[in-house]
Scaffold this active site. Structure first.
Site, PDB file in Angstrom:
ATOM      1  N   LYS A  44       0.764  -1.090  -0.247  1.00  0.00           N
ATOM      2  CA  LYS A  44       0.315  -0.023   0.077  1.00  0.00           C
ATOM      3  C   LYS A  44       1.008   1.305   0.202  1.00  0.00           C
ATOM      4  CE  LYS A  44      -1.931   0.901   4.201  1.00  0.00           C
ATOM      5  NZ  LYS A  44      -0.768   2.125   4.365  1.00  0.00           N
ATOM      6  N   THR A  45       1.623   1.500   0.966  1.00  0.00           N
ATOM      7  CA  THR A  45       2.840   2.986   1.101  1.00  0.00           C
ATOM      8  C   THR A  45       3.612   2.897  -0.036  1.00  0.00           C
ATOM      9  OG1 THR A  45       2.792   2.380   3.387  1.00  0.00           O
ATOM     10  CG2 THR A  45       4.307   3.742   2.175  1.00  0.00           C
ATOM     11  N   ASP A 232      -4.761   8.307   3.247  1.00  0.00           N
ATOM     12  CA  ASP A 232      -3.994   6.634   3.656  1.00  0.00           C
ATOM     13  C   ASP A 232      -4.977   5.835   4.953  1.00  0.00           C
ATOM     14  OD1 ASP A 232      -3.026   4.215   3.485  1.00  0.00           O
ATOM     15  OD2 ASP A 232      -0.930   5.343   4.970  1.00  0.00           O
ATOM     16  N   GLU A 233      -5.097   4.713   4.847  1.00  0.00           N
ATOM     17  CA  GLU A 233      -6.093   4.448   5.823  1.00  0.00           C
ATOM     18  C   GLU A 233      -7.556   4.535   5.807  1.00  0.00           C
ATOM     19  OE1 GLU A 233      -4.833   1.738   6.828  1.00  0.00           O
ATOM     20  OE2 GLU A 233      -3.015   1.647   7.657  1.00  0.00           O
ATOM     21  N   GLN A 263     -10.006  -4.215   7.396  1.00  0.00           N
ATOM     22  CA  GLN A 263      -8.745  -4.366   8.173  1.00  0.00           C
ATOM     23  C   GLN A 263      -9.431  -3.316   9.061  1.00  0.00           C
ATOM     24  OE1 GLN A 263      -4.380  -4.627   7.458  1.00  0.00           O
ATOM     25  NE2 GLN A 263      -5.249  -4.777   5.600  1.00  0.00           N
ATOM     26  N   ARG A 619      -0.127 -10.508   9.861  1.00  0.00           N
ATOM     27  CA  ARG A 619       0.196 -10.349  10.455  1.00  0.00           C
ATOM     28  C   ARG A 619       1.504 -11.415   9.918  1.00  0.00           C
ATOM     29  NH1 ARG A 619      -0.575  -6.427   9.296  1.00  0.00           N
ATOM     30  NH2 ARG A 619      -2.495  -6.697   8.351  1.00  0.00           N
TER      31      ARG A 619
END
Length: 750
Positions: A44-45, A232-233, A263, A619
């Protein structure tokens, strides 16, 4: 397929060719709204920063025309550095900030248009609590009894709600169940902040929305300044953040939001999943790009995560893929009890370190609530395995645990001045610093202990009355502690300490997320005491304090930087977002624990708990272990636990199931023959036979007897099954049935 072109920035970095096909599609969509559904571990980043670089390199926007927001200073700094590494010094000109710092920027420039001077102060939680404390004193309310932190928490909770910006009557949003006027405190709080020329962190967002809605000229200036917006997010945005970005992007509609609805796990702090789910309603022309290629986990791990999250209805359908097809299957271990669960986790860590050369830092232990960390911390210490707790204190370092230990130490040793000073006004009972100084002065002048001064009531007035009440509490607890060893079990004694001192009630009255967590920690502490009782029958308070000192005085591994880098990590799953580990243990996967009992009364609550489970599983890079316990014992009894519904949602062919038995502190229950097999309800003819035989299985009770349970009160035995150590009693308390192991349940006949 023809290889993608390689486009280098002026700084020499490839900003296009290194991306996969879907990532390139997201990066090169530069006009119109764009929703990027970024699955777990999908880069994503990388996409966000490459998209910013692409906008600048292809001259769709100048650096100062780009507005990008995220949630943490660390994330914003990382994005800024990545952009600068691709574009060069001009990357520093891109507006990349957190939502709060972006709001400060806007309010400093234009806030005067709604009465906010440019030099306003920003109050943090400590400042807020100081303001509330002064208000309580002005209202002649005791800030030691009405905790300012609780008031501040409730004010923040109200400001996070969408109703505040949707014109709701503020009175309808304020709690009415306190024995004081919360509305008056709320209004006085904001009058005080205004007189101080100050805003709190929630105000930064709320007042920015107010500015953009009420000042068309301000909105016009900002819309002319910024042409491209990136968020973002996005699944974690609250209503204020949603409004800010929607208002700013309403002219150009060049808004790109990045997030993963699967998420979204922070509704308790205001996040609204509907913001990302309804993005296409706000922008019907939006392009949707799904980043489905996971670069973190193996296929077996992703398959398990997908099988769980697919049971949610409030989500956008997406599939994750990975090139890491091989990998170990996920494992579900059902232990006979909570000690078996912890033993399995620690033994598996030791085994994998020995056989496969993993290091301590490769392991993380996730739990739903902080209180669950105690038993893992105890076992890690016993095995001399360094560990660190992320996002919270170690169990025995938590305030409430230190407080109860101080009470116990003082009851054991009334000359323990350090413990006395910690507890004398906790919870608040009107014994302030000046009174304590007077006590110490008298003790020094007359060569007495401070406890002698308190017990003999050498101080008069209001403080003297409070001191006498404290002395009476301590004296009554000392009398209980000097009884016959084993007459009052230590766990029951500590329960009395929490009750008679008012400590537990003060937390219940506070009624906040923090106080609820503290109550859980105290209950877990008593569970640990009960386990010690089982290991050392008839144990005394002094014996327990000697044992516990081994945990509270051990050297902290985090004090050694080299050792801290090689520590097992413990944390709640809420703190795991954005992290990854080679080996993940998700513990306590039982109904009422995970999903948590407070989240099971609504479909929305269950779906968020399922998303939390998904976050935990994703994770893991190499292996994931899911653990549960068949029985959990506390000082109130032994309770059968149902496996989490999330475990039962995983198909048999995706997970290995096994059983682990521990003999620690509790006799093991019957082991399942092969893997996991759910216990079957008794047939009617079996139940009739049990009732007919009464206590024929070795029980000291009979069906239909009336008994008293220390927690649930009076009940009637309706069923007896099993024999010996595994004799189970089903007891009816009103309309509720509970099942207990007779051997571990303190019952009294009536």
């Amino acid at each position: 397929m023809r290889a993608p072109p390689v486009i280098h920035s002026e700084h020499g970095m490839d900003i296009y060719g290194s991306l996969n096909e879907t990532q390139r599609k997201a990066v090169t969509h530069v006009q119109g709204p764009l929703l990027i559904l970024a699955g777990a571990g999908s880069g994503k980043t990388r996409v966000i920063t490459h998209r910013i670089a692409y906008l600048m390199f292809r001259e769709y926007a100048r650096p100062h025309n780009i507005f990008a927001v995220t949630f943490t200073n660390k994330a914003a700094e990382e994005m800024q550095n990545r952009v600068s590494s691709m574009i060069g010094p001009s990357g520093k000109s891109v507006f990349i900030k957190t939502f709060h710092s972006a709001s400060v920027f806007i309010l400093r420039l234009y806030g005067e248009r709604i009465g906010i001077p440019r030099n306003f102060s920003i109050y943090d939680q400590s400042d807020q609590e100081s303001v509330v404390k002064e208000i309580l004193l002005r209202m002649k309310l005791d800030p030691k009894k009405i905790r300012p932190s609780m008031i501040v928490s409730k004010i923040s909770e109200i400001k996070d709600r969408a109703e505040l910006l949707q014109g709701a009557n503020i009175d309808s949003m304020l709690p009415k169940y306190y024995n004081f006027n919360f509305t008056e405190i709320y209004e006085e709080y904001h009058r005080t902040l205004k007189s101080h020329n100050a805003l709190d962190f929630n105000d930064l967002l709320v007042r920015t929305v107010e500015l953009l809605q009420s000042s068309p000229e301000t909105l016009d200036v900002l819309q002319s300044r910024w042409s491209h917006f990136m968020v973002d997010e996005y699944q974690d945005t609250n209503y204020s953040q949603y409004c800010i970005t929607k208002l700013l992007a309403s002219r150009s509609r060049n808004i790109c939001v990045v997030g993963d609805d699967d998420q979204s796990i922070y509704s308790w702090r205001g996040a609204d999943i509907r913001n990302i789910l309804n993005f296409e309603n706000d922008y019907p022309e939006a392009m949707v790009v799904t980043l489905g290629k996971n670069y973190r986990s193996t296929k077996p791990i992703l398959d398990v995560a997908t099988s769980v999250i697919s049971h949610n209805s409030m989500r956008k359908q997406k599939e994750l893929s990975t090139e890491r097809e091989d990998g170990e299957p996920a494992v579900w271990i059902q232990a006979n009890n909570e000690y078996g669960e912890a033993e399995f986790v620690i033994n598996t860590i030791k085994t994998l370190k020995y056989r496969e050369r993993f290091s301590n830092r490769d392991f993380t232990i996730f739990y739903r609530t902080n209180a669950q960390s105690r038993i893992f911390e105890d076992l890690l210490r016993r095995e001399n395995i360094p560990y660190r707790v992320i996002g919270g204190l170690r169990f025995y370092d938590r305030k409430e645990i230190k407080d109860i230990l101080a009470y116990l130490k003082f009851l054991s040793n009334p000359r323990d001045l350090v413990s006395l000073l910690r507890i004398i006004n906790v919870p608040a009972r009107g014994i302030g610093r000046s009174t304590v100084d007077r006590i110490r002065q008298i003790a020094g002048d007359e060569s007495l202990s401070e406890w002698d001064v308190i017990r003999d009531t050498r101080i008069t007035g209001k403080a003297g009355k409070s001191m006498a009440e404290f002395a009476e509490i301590i004296a009554s607890l000392q009398a209980l502690n000097t009884g016959v060893p084993g007459e009052l079990p230590l766990s029951k004694f500590i329960d009395r300490v929490l009750s008679l001192t008012g400590y537990m009630k003060s937390l219940e009255d506070e009624d906040t997320f923090e106080s609820s967590a503290r109550i859980d920690n105290l209950n877990e502490f008593i569970n640990g005491v009960y386990a010690f009782e089982m290991a050392v029958p008839g144990c005394t308070l002094d014996q327990f304090l000697q044992e516990i000192s081994l945990y509270t005085t051990q050297e902290d591994p985090d004090e050694n930087p080299d050792e801290a880098k090689n520590s097992v990590t413990l944390m709640t799953i809420h703190n795991a977002k954005g992290l990854e580990f080679p080996v993940v243990f998700i513990t306590g996967m039982e109904e009422e624990i995970f999903p948590h009992r407070l989240c099971t009364d609504t479909d929305e609550g269950i779906e968020e708990e399922r998303r939390l489970c998904y976050v935990g599983i994703t994770r893991a890079r190499e292996r994931v272990y899911l653990t549960s316990a068949e029985l959990r014992r506390s000082y109130t009894g032994v309770f059968h636990r149902d496996p989490s519904r999330f475990l039962l949602e995983i198909p048999d062919d995706l997970i290995m199931r096994d059983y682990y038995t521990s003999d620690a502190y509790m006799n093991p229950s019957p082991r399942f023959a092969q893997g996991y097999r759910a216990p079957q309800p008794a047939r009617r003819d079996e139940e009739d036979e049990i009732e007919e035989n009464g206590g024929g299985n070795g029980s000291t009770f009979r069906v239909s007897e009336t008994v008293v349970h220390p927690k649930y009160g009076q009940g009637r035995i309706v069923r007896i099954e099993g024999s010996g150590d595994n004799c189970k009693l089903t007891i009816l308390f009103g309309a509720s049935k509970k099942v207990f192991l007779e051997k571990y349940t303190p019952l009294e006949r009536i």
